[in-house]
Design an enzyme around this catalytic site. Sequence first.
Site, PDB file in Angstrom:
ATOM      1  N   ASP A  21      62.969  40.760  -5.803  1.00 12.84           N
ATOM      2  CA  ASP A  21      63.259  42.572  -5.064  1.00 12.84           C
ATOM      3  C   ASP A  21      62.621  42.991  -5.637  1.00 12.84           C
ATOM      4  O   ASP A  21      61.768  43.326  -6.250  1.00 12.84           O
ATOM      5  CB  ASP A  21      64.972  43.053  -6.161  1.00 12.84           C
ATOM      6  CG  ASP A  21      65.452  43.947  -5.691  1.00 12.84           C
ATOM      7  OD1 ASP A  21      64.826  44.947  -5.338  1.00 12.84           O
ATOM      8  OD2 ASP A  21      66.820  45.364  -6.577  1.00 12.84           O
ATOM      9  N   TYR A  26      60.443  52.030  -1.214  1.00 12.25           N
ATOM     10  CA  TYR A  26      61.120  53.146   0.445  1.00 12.25           C
ATOM     11  C   TYR A  26      59.513  53.881  -0.875  1.00 12.25           C
ATOM     12  O   TYR A  26      58.296  54.095  -0.357  1.00 12.25           O
ATOM     13  CB  TYR A  26      61.861  54.008  -0.379  1.00 12.25           C
ATOM     14  CG  TYR A  26      62.752  53.938   0.814  1.00 12.25           C
ATOM     15  CD1 TYR A  26      62.572  52.358   1.333  1.00 12.25           C
ATOM     16  CD2 TYR A  26      63.603  54.848   1.499  1.00 12.25           C
ATOM     17  CE1 TYR A  26      63.896  52.032   2.066  1.00 12.25           C
ATOM     18  CE2 TYR A  26      65.502  54.385   2.055  1.00 12.25           C
ATOM     19  CZ  TYR A  26      65.309  52.589   2.751  1.00 12.25           C
ATOM     20  OH  TYR A  26      65.810  52.792   3.447  1.00 12.25           O
ATOM     21  N   ARG A  58      60.081  57.728 -12.871  1.00 12.79           N
ATOM     22  CA  ARG A  58      61.145  56.569 -13.751  1.00 12.79           C
ATOM     23  C   ARG A  58      60.468  57.214 -15.345  1.00 12.79           C
ATOM     24  O   ARG A  58      61.682  57.389 -15.692  1.00 12.79           O
ATOM     25  CB  ARG A  58      61.471  55.234 -14.192  1.00 12.79           C
ATOM     26  CG  ARG A  58      62.173  55.301 -12.423  1.00 12.79           C
ATOM     27  CD  ARG A  58      62.133  54.124 -12.228  1.00 12.79           C
ATOM     28  NE  ARG A  58      62.407  54.028 -10.581  1.00 12.79           N
ATOM     29  CZ  ARG A  58      63.221  52.940  -9.980  1.00 12.79           C
ATOM     30  NH1 ARG A  58      63.853  51.528 -10.712  1.00 12.79           N
ATOM     31  NH2 ARG A  58      62.800  52.507  -8.952  1.00 12.79           N
ATOM     32  N   ASP A 115      64.688  45.665   1.248  1.00 14.22           N
ATOM     33  CA  ASP A 115      63.845  44.649   0.459  1.00 14.22           C
ATOM     34  C   ASP A 115      64.683  43.889  -0.696  1.00 14.22           C
ATOM     35  O   ASP A 115      64.226  44.023  -2.001  1.00 14.22           O
ATOM     36  CB  ASP A 115      63.734  46.509  -1.171  1.00 14.22           C
ATOM     37  CG  ASP A 115      64.492  46.551  -2.440  1.00 14.22           C
ATOM     38  OD1 ASP A 115      66.377  45.765  -1.709  1.00 14.22           O
ATOM     39  OD2 ASP A 115      64.443  46.999  -3.223  1.00 14.22           O
ATOM     40  N   GLU A 116      65.350  42.783  -0.477  1.00 16.54           N
ATOM     41  CA  GLU A 116      65.024  41.623  -1.313  1.00 16.54           C
ATOM     42  C   GLU A 116      64.831  40.297  -0.288  1.00 16.54           C
ATOM     43  O   GLU A 116      65.787  40.527   0.855  1.00 16.54           O
ATOM     44  CB  GLU A 116      66.961  41.476  -1.276  1.00 16.54           C
ATOM     45  CG  GLU A 116      67.206  42.613  -2.928  1.00 16.54           C
ATOM     46  CD  GLU A 116      68.908  43.221  -3.400  1.00 16.54           C
ATOM     47  OE1 GLU A 116      69.467  41.548  -3.690  1.00 16.54           O
ATOM     48  OE2 GLU A 116      69.078  43.833  -3.065  1.00 16.54           O
TER      49      GLU A 116
HETATM   50  N1  DCP Z   1      68.102  52.757  -0.912  1.00 14.31           N
HETATM   51  C1  DCP Z   1      68.808  53.943  -0.412  1.00 14.31           C
HETATM   52  N2  DCP Z   1      70.169  53.948  -0.186  1.00 14.31           N
HETATM   53  C2  DCP Z   1      71.047  53.670  -1.288  1.00 14.31           C
HETATM   54  C3  DCP Z   1      70.308  52.848  -1.938  1.00 14.31           C
HETATM   55  C4  DCP Z   1      69.208  52.375  -1.468  1.00 14.31           C
HETATM   56  O1  DCP Z   1      68.608  54.369   1.528  1.00 14.31           O
HETATM   57  N3  DCP Z   1      71.843  54.113  -1.869  1.00 14.31           N
HETATM   58  C5  DCP Z   1      67.477  52.633  -0.667  1.00 14.31           C
HETATM   59  C6  DCP Z   1      66.206  52.975  -1.608  1.00 14.31           C
HETATM   60  C7  DCP Z   1      65.761  51.907  -1.980  1.00 14.31           C
HETATM   61  C8  DCP Z   1      65.360  50.764  -1.324  1.00 14.31           C
HETATM   62  O2  DCP Z   1      67.086  51.163  -0.213  1.00 14.31           O
HETATM   63  O3  DCP Z   1      63.821  51.797  -1.788  1.00 14.31           O
HETATM   64  C9  DCP Z   1      66.706  49.502  -2.610  1.00 14.31           C
HETATM   65  O4  DCP Z   1      67.250  50.028  -2.822  1.00 14.31           O
HETATM   66  P1  DCP Z   1      66.812  49.595  -4.733  1.00 14.31           P
HETATM   67  O5  DCP Z   1      68.901  49.599  -4.617  1.00 14.31           O
HETATM   68  O6  DCP Z   1      66.919  48.402  -4.390  1.00 14.31           O
HETATM   69  O7  DCP Z   1      66.039  50.541  -4.997  1.00 14.31           O
HETATM   70  P2  DCP Z   1      65.025  50.181  -5.277  1.00 14.31           P
HETATM   71  O8  DCP Z   1      64.102  48.747  -4.755  1.00 14.31           O
HETATM   72  O9  DCP Z   1      64.118  51.384  -4.895  1.00 14.31           O
HETATM   73  O10 DCP Z   1      64.520  50.131  -6.655  1.00 14.31           O
HETATM   74  P3  DCP Z   1      64.160  49.034  -7.865  1.00 14.31           P
HETATM   75  O11 DCP Z   1      63.264  49.339  -8.216  1.00 14.31           O
HETATM   76  O12 DCP Z   1      65.342  49.076  -9.297  1.00 14.31           O
HETATM   77  O13 DCP Z   1      64.571  47.595  -7.088  1.00 14.31           O
HETATM   78 MG    MG Z   2      64.661  47.169  -5.134  1.00 17.70          MG
HETATM   79 MG    MG Z   3      67.747  46.004  -4.180  1.00 20.58          MG
END
Ligand code: DCP
Ligand code: MG
Ligand code: MG
Length: 615
Positions: A21, A26, A58, A115-116
């Site tokens: 992950d 983004y 964060r 992202d996974e």
């Molecule tokens: N995303 C989005 N709308 C959402 C949730 C996520 O557009 N409701 C997008 C933004 C994130 C990407 O999907 O960058 C991946 O979601 P993740 O929940 O895995 O979050 P991140 O990768 O950003 O953060 P982490 O480091 O917690 O994995």
């Molecule tokens: Mg992620």
């Molecule tokens: Mg994710």
Amino acid sequence: MNPPQRKRPKRQLDSIIIHFDYDCFYASVFEAETPTLRSLPLAVQQKQIVVTCNYEARRRGLHKLQLIKDAKRICPEIVIVLGEDLTRFRNASKELYAFLKAFSWNSKVERLGFDEVFMDVSDLVEYNLGTLNRTNLSESFFCLSKNDPTNGFAFDASQVAGHTYPDSQDKLCLDAEVDALRLRLHLGSHLAEHMRHQLHSQKGYTCAVGVSTNKLLSKLVGSVHKPNDQTTLLPPYLPHPDGDGIDNVISFIDSHEIGKVPGIGFKLAKKIRAHVLGRPPEIDTNLVYGETKEHVLVADVRKHVGMSAETLEKLLGGPGTPHGIGLKIWGLINGCDDTEVGQAREVPKQISIEDSYIRLDTLEEVTKELRLLAVSLLKRMHADLTEDEEDQVQNRLEDDALGASATEINKKRWLAFPKTLRLSTRPRPPQNPDGSRNRSFARISRSAPMPNFVFNLKESLDALTDRLVSESLIPLFRKLHPEKSGWNLSLVNVAATNMVDAANEKGGVGRDISKMFRRQDDVLKQWKVKGPDDLMERAPNGNVEASNEVATPTETHRNGSEDVPTRSQDRGADGDTWEYGEEDSLGDSFRCDECGASMPLFAMAAHDRWHFEAR
Ligand code: DCP
Ligand code: MG
Ligand code: MG
């Protein structure tokens, strides 16, 4: 003794699965483009929401799915970038996927969302297990290529790489009988670490990684140590025959809130919580990034009186849920998941583009929007369904023999043809007498065969778009909304579906662009639009689907219903939902009717309030 129906499902322990992950995905994409952003607090904005932020942000108190105005208040120095256009994320996701896939031998590499990535590395692990020197595990070599024994890395097989659950770093006791599963997990953890380091040094991305024996456990355990780290779920994976029945899998999964288990989406979790509590759980509407106030843990569900696969089937089964859902969920809460990691696909199953609108109620505006969507669709078809020609010498020779000059040969070829073009809309329900409006997530759709001219790579994008809009999309729209006015749309989606692999086409024509062009009309003749009237009929579900003699409507159309919000496309990749029996709801990503921002359902109340205040 447990009654027989409570028997724990059998765990399959033959596979080693790695789950990746990417960290703050983004935001990382922007950082990869502009490395100076790495040291700054960075937030990615979609509509009024921070969809994600980097870890620097964060550290300063920001979090995902926060309102922009809150983020600015908490961290005034925040750098905000716009993430509405998903192209860069999609491209980065594909690039990283290709990078990881290159390590695989069996091509079992599956993307979930942007992202996974899941990888089944059982074969690599098994091969390297065979070459281990058991008397000197600490000086092992992990071979990455069957053909090149020097391609690989040195590692210490007596130790796990990275973190473990439970948190212990015991050395393998070499005198005792070596636990085969543990050794395989060690190998998996070292491979994961190697790939993580490669991804970082070569692509500049970090990720949280989990190593275990199935998709469910690897995904869950990967989030124990975030960001930029990895966790391996250690054995024992089976209860000791004389023990209390608690093994590491059970103790790990037991501590999770039921709604956090991948595969148990919003709707299922809600029903299970209510069943266990005997009433609906209290919801804390003040939490934008919260969930239920009262947590119902997997342990509470698993140990609940009378809990079994049958109980869950009775509770969760019914229209809209797949048969056997009880058994499936019972498996999940016991750490069992026998779903295979999907084989890598060269092309997506479908391409779908959509946008949402506050008000869209004239044909003129619709035409304008259809044009924008059509441009995006065609661009995506070109990006995802064509590839550069590399090895075309033979074709050129053939072409020369046929009198075509090499310079005329297009440099791209189609990998797949979507047979169906689908147009969906989400009409806004009329206002109630008191001026309020019911929230509606219902989509309606119409399909027609994809017109063959879209596959012409020599035509300009502008010309193709014009034709697609006027010859296909407008007629489809008229079918969908025969009334001249009176409708108001909150969403429009255009999709290319029913994908046929070009390589599987008769005679493999799709692989050979020069022949394909000459034969394109022949190959695609069967899907030619004859006129929309010939092609439509009402499907049993009341929606209108494509029906013609050739394009078999194998695809299940995802039409929302009042109580099932249609998921946002923002998560991007195809088939990115993992919830059983709730295909339309991602469980954590819904779109606001007003502004189109995507967020988890529990965040919508707060988001609505924001709209209300902003009015
Ligand atoms: N995303 C989005 N709308 C959402 C949730 C996520 O557009 N409701 C997008 C933004 C994130 C990407 O999907 O960058 C991946 O979601 P993740 O929940 O895995 O979050 P991140 O990768 O950003 O953060 P982490 O480091 O917690 O994995
Ligand atoms: Mg992620
Ligand atoms: Mg994710």
